[in-house]
Design a protein around this motif. Structure first.
Motif, PDB file in Angstrom:
ATOM      1  N   UNK A   3       0.874  -1.232   0.129  1.00  0.00           N
ATOM      2  CA  UNK A   3       0.011  -0.148   0.058  1.00  0.00           C
ATOM      3  C   UNK A   3       0.774   1.171  -0.058  1.00  0.00           C
ATOM      4  N   UNK A   4       1.985   1.054   0.804  1.00  0.00           N
ATOM      5  CA  UNK A   4       2.936   2.267   0.727  1.00  0.00           C
ATOM      6  C   UNK A   4       3.631   2.642  -0.696  1.00  0.00           C
ATOM      7  N   UNK A   5       3.758   1.440  -1.178  1.00  0.00           N
ATOM      8  CA  UNK A   5       4.410   1.618  -2.679  1.00  0.00           C
ATOM      9  C   UNK A   5       3.398   2.277  -3.536  1.00  0.00           C
ATOM     10  N   UNK A  10       1.633   6.954  -6.884  1.00  0.00           N
ATOM     11  CA  UNK A  10       0.705   7.947  -7.127  1.00  0.00           C
ATOM     12  C   UNK A  10       1.302   9.505  -6.774  1.00  0.00           C
ATOM     13  N   UNK A  11       1.901   9.574  -5.854  1.00  0.00           N
ATOM     14  CA  UNK A  11       2.267  10.604  -5.424  1.00  0.00           C
ATOM     15  C   UNK A  11       3.566  11.570  -6.413  1.00  0.00           C
ATOM     16  N   UNK A  25      -4.535  -1.131 -12.364  1.00  0.00           N
ATOM     17  CA  UNK A  25      -3.233  -0.985 -11.380  1.00  0.00           C
ATOM     18  C   UNK A  25      -3.690  -1.219  -9.810  1.00  0.00           C
ATOM     19  N   UNK A  26      -4.701  -0.562  -9.454  1.00  0.00           N
ATOM     20  CA  UNK A  26      -5.201  -0.368  -8.148  1.00  0.00           C
ATOM     21  C   UNK A  26      -5.764  -1.995  -7.779  1.00  0.00           C
ATOM     22  N   UNK A  27      -6.260  -2.449  -8.520  1.00  0.00           N
ATOM     23  CA  UNK A  27      -6.872  -3.840  -8.181  1.00  0.00           C
ATOM     24  C   UNK A  27      -5.896  -4.764  -7.996  1.00  0.00           C
ATOM     25  N   UNK A  28      -4.591  -4.632  -8.824  1.00  0.00           N
ATOM     26  CA  UNK A  28      -3.078  -5.401  -8.448  1.00  0.00           C
ATOM     27  C   UNK A  28      -2.523  -5.241  -7.153  1.00  0.00           C
ATOM     28  N   UNK A  29      -2.727  -3.909  -6.829  1.00  0.00           N
ATOM     29  CA  UNK A  29      -2.168  -3.595  -5.311  1.00  0.00           C
ATOM     30  C   UNK A  29      -3.041  -4.184  -4.451  1.00  0.00           C
ATOM     31  N   UNK A  30      -4.441  -4.025  -4.691  1.00  0.00           N
ATOM     32  CA  UNK A  30      -5.158  -4.646  -3.413  1.00  0.00           C
ATOM     33  C   UNK A  30      -5.000  -6.237  -3.520  1.00  0.00           C
ATOM     34  N   UNK A  31      -4.846  -6.690  -4.426  1.00  0.00           N
ATOM     35  CA  UNK A  31      -4.633  -8.294  -4.661  1.00  0.00           C
ATOM     36  C   UNK A  31      -3.461  -8.598  -3.975  1.00  0.00           C
TER      37      UNK A  31
END
Length: 199
Positions: A3-5, A10-11, A25-31
């Protein structure tokens, strides 16, 4: 960590979703974040490498690099430098093992080099496929990467099957060294930067 990555991507990144749409991209992060507690440190390392390649082409500076000595976690690399020629992957530098220079790499712990490249190549950040061809060797020689991919049972010494031109294949066992030591060992052949062919 995942989540930090994602937050930092994003920042900091000027255009992080140019290759992979933001929802994917977000779905891959959540998974990955959901799976992370059940992964070993080496498996998580590999999956974070794979995750950052969603940034796509023309993004060769965004990723996790085994030879980056600023990592808090020390990674270990087998002390060879390989270069991919048209006829295979050859040892072009081997500090402390000079006789190995000129040998073609056939396998590591019995795994054919073609299969190793196939598994490792998708982890490499790239501007294009030529970038991956230049870089995948350092990933393939990183003990934690091979372990995280499930290609080896641990991160200790490995058996390298090598072949000199016109000779029979032989095997040598090599122990990995820290990334910082690897860079120091390579410095005489690669002053300033480990890349391409030795001086």
């Amino acid at each position: 960590d995942v989540r930090t990555l994602m937050q930092r991507i994003r920042e900091i990144h000027p255009n992080p979703f140019h290759a992979t749409p933001e929802p994917a991209f977000q779905a891959a992060a959540d998974s990955l974040a959901a799976r992370a507690p059940n992964l070993t440190p080496d498996q998580l390392l590999v999956e974070l490498m794979r995750f950052t390649t969603l940034l796509g082409e023309r993004d060769g500076h965004s990723g996790i690099f085994p030879l980056d000595t600023s990592h808090r976690r020390v990674l270990h690399v087998f002390p060879l430098y390989l270069y991919k020629f048209r006829d295979g992957l050859f040892v072009v530098a081997a500090p402390g093992h000079r006789s190995l220079v000129g040998s073609k790499l056939l396998a590591i712990d019995g795994l054919p080099v073609e299969e190793l490249e196939r598994q490792v190549r998708p982890l490499v950040p790239r501007d294009n496929e030529a970038t991956r061809t230049d870089r995948f060797m350092s990933f393939m020689l990183t003990a934690e990467v091979l372990h995280g991919l499930g290609l080896r049972g641990g991160t200790g010494p490995a058996r390298f099957t090598l072949q000199k031109p016109g000779a029979a294949a032989t095997a040598v066992t090599l122990a990995p060294v820290t990334a910082a030591r690897y860079l120091r060992l390579m410095e005489p052949a690669f002053p300033g930067f480990v890349y391409a062919l030795p001086r």
